[in-house]
Design an enzyme around this catalytic site. Sequence first.
Site, short mmCIF file in Angstrom:
data_model
loop_
_atom_site.label_atom_id
_atom_site.label_comp_id
_atom_site.label_asym_id
_atom_site.label_seq_id
_atom_site.Cartn_x
_atom_site.Cartn_y
_atom_site.Cartn_z
N ILE A 50 12.43 -54.44 -2.98
CA ILE A 50 13.43 -53.93 -2.62
C ILE A 50 14.10 -55.36 -1.54
O ILE A 50 15.39 -54.97 -1.30
CB ILE A 50 12.98 -52.76 -1.59
N GLU A 90 18.27 -55.42 -8.41
CA GLU A 90 17.98 -54.36 -7.56
C GLU A 90 19.28 -54.16 -6.63
O GLU A 90 19.77 -53.14 -6.34
CB GLU A 90 16.88 -54.70 -6.56
N ASP A 149 7.90 -54.22 -3.48
CA ASP A 149 8.18 -55.66 -2.81
C ASP A 149 9.58 -56.04 -3.26
O ASP A 149 10.12 -56.87 -2.46
CB ASP A 149 7.09 -56.47 -3.43
N HIS A 152 3.03 -57.79 -4.69
CA HIS A 152 3.03 -56.47 -5.32
C HIS A 152 1.87 -55.44 -4.63
O HIS A 152 1.50 -54.50 -5.01
CB HIS A 152 2.34 -56.53 -6.66
N PHE A 167 8.25 -52.21 -8.21
CA PHE A 167 7.36 -52.49 -7.09
C PHE A 167 8.19 -52.28 -5.84
O PHE A 167 9.26 -52.90 -5.81
CB PHE A 167 6.44 -53.65 -7.19
#
Length: 700
Positions: free
Chosen positions: A463, A436, A461, A503, A459
């Site tokens: 990030i 990410e 999450d 999630h 998802f």
Amino acid sequence: MTVHSPEPTTVATPASARERLLRYAFMKLTRDFDSRFEALLLTGRVSKWYSEVGNEATTIPAGLALGAGDALCTLHRDLGAILAVYLDPARAFPGFGFGEPDGRRPEPGVLLHRLACQLLGKGEGFSQGVERSFHYGYLAPEHGILHVGMISHLGSMIPVAAGCAFAFRQSGSDRVAINFIGEGGTSTGDFHEGLNMAAVWKLPLILVIENNRYAFSTPARLQYAAARLSDRGSGYGVAAETVDGNDPDAMAEALRRAIERARAGEGPTLLEAMLGRMRGHSEGDDSLKVVPAEELAGYRAGDPVPAYARRLEEEGVMDGALRERLEQRIAEMVEAAISRAIDAPPPPDEVALRPVFAPAPPEREIREAPAVIAKRPAGETTYVDAIHQALLEEMERDESVVLMGQDIGVFEGAFRTTRGLHARWPERVLDTPIAESGTIGIAIGAALLGYRPVVEMQFADFISCGFNQLVNVAAKLYYRWQVPCPIVVRLPSGGGVGAGPFHSQNDEGWFAQTAGIKVVCPATVADALGLLKAAIRDPNPVMVFEHKFLYRRIKSALPEGDAEARIGEARVMRPGRHLTLIGYGASTWTCLEAAEELARSGVEAEVVDLRTLVPYDEETVLASVKRTGRALVVHEAPLTLGFGAEVAARLADAAFPWLDAPIRRVAYPDRPVPYAKNLEKMLLPDKAKVLAAAREVLAF
Ligand SMILES: Cc1ncc(C[n+]2csc(CCOP(=O)(O)OP(=O)(O)O)c2C)c(N)n1
């Protein structure tokens, strides 16, 4: 390919005498500039100074190896590379045979003055005093200069540099990017993610490790266990070399090989330049004491600047008279630039309030763009299909839009939002490794050079793994450099789908608190289309929190025409006069359901859908609460410091005289989202909880 000999390589140089003299000219210029700043630190004129002493033989050949339009990405010890990229040698050193003026770069004196002002925090510096030392960017394609400065967080700029390299490759040019990192910085996650992605995507990136064997106080043996950092090259599948970083000729040769590979499309190179620590971490600290005396004496004896001068004299490239003349010219240049900068005014106070967001392009510009609106599906469309539609239309409209994300290519995304897009634009819909931070960093670099990357988090999450790139690189860019950074991050977020703690999160608050990021949370099908389109067209970082509970649960006809929604506008979804229910995303629907129920008992609740958290539409919310006198904010994000806290505080401040009751919030309790459906249901805001809170507010 890992290329290294048991000892750092020192190769016989094929360079011409002029090239070598030029190397020396920049080495001495850098040393003098640096020494002058070391002295300024002692007089308190500069608050911090990171010395480049000892790195010149590495950084200058790198700067000189770049051509117009190549990208230079620097850290705190790379002044030499900056000078070598900025200054036209013919004009900086007239009369020394360095060719004709190139006619594209500004007058060296002007640039040196701006540089000195930058380092002194003066108004005429590149960033007008908003950031210290080498953290600025000077993106001046009209002069052939693309200089991407650093943020403090080491490693972060490697993916960004890879992003510049991505932009070059994507546009079919043969430009390259050079980026520096210390041996300490090679321990960061971004080193891995950036280099790995550059390798996988074969990007024209040259990553130069300035291995001065100490990171602040930490010796290299506590930083990494490999014999050489270039050994990592084979692990990443990239060419790598260890080079004597004190030998500018060896460095120039290694860089030439690396750049040749990069321009030929053969991908990145990792160059480890072996140096010796000659100064403390920053001037004025006592960290040099960690270098044993004998070792330090060795580094000082091999000081690359006088060593190279001696060598050039011994080899007949430069005699005493030429050296004196050159050094005289350098001393004059440095003195002129620095003394003028010392007298330059500080930035005007209003610079502190300069904008954090780039202005939107004039409406006309967008409307007149090749507006190819794809045939929209007729009839009812789901929220998730509206997202797909927005991506399709914006990709058609603007070829600078590129999509990046995990499994978004052939597989078409975990939620199928990229359906059919890879098949149509294989070069613009890119599967990424699970990285990410690396991906967002690459997106930022590409955005700086004119692309509009849209990054999909599988998802929301995840990030958290890209957090730093967003809040420290992307968010701060416009304030720092006044250069737009048009990236979009799409985040399938929220609970209600039995997906457990990792999630289901609603992390919008983390970003809403960071100046420089726009945060949108579409609730409706039309907004899933229109706000995403607006986000892609916006010249700023925009995070689009898509609510995955809504993905296939709501349907409606798509609007006609361009359909772009406005970021920063809330909307009254249902008028009322007794109470304002304020929601966003899935909570907007919870508010609407509650309003419906309240209506049965004669209570007319107004429902405001925020749509955008940043910029916040204070006017619409305030106007509604002034009408109703009562406010209840509903969101799925945690209660403490959730966005509702901000809405409530602002209302308390601005609507106090109109309020007939305390402002209430219905939010997620301060705990993770449990997996079992009954447990999750217990905690999620729902109609019953909103009704209970609404009745309390109404009872005042
Ligand atoms: C992510 C991060 N952690 C900690 C720091 C604090 N810090 C600044 S410089 C530095 C040492 C850097 O060493 P190295 O990368 O070897 O570069 P050098 O300063 O030796 O040239 C540290 C720990 C930082 N800037 N970034």
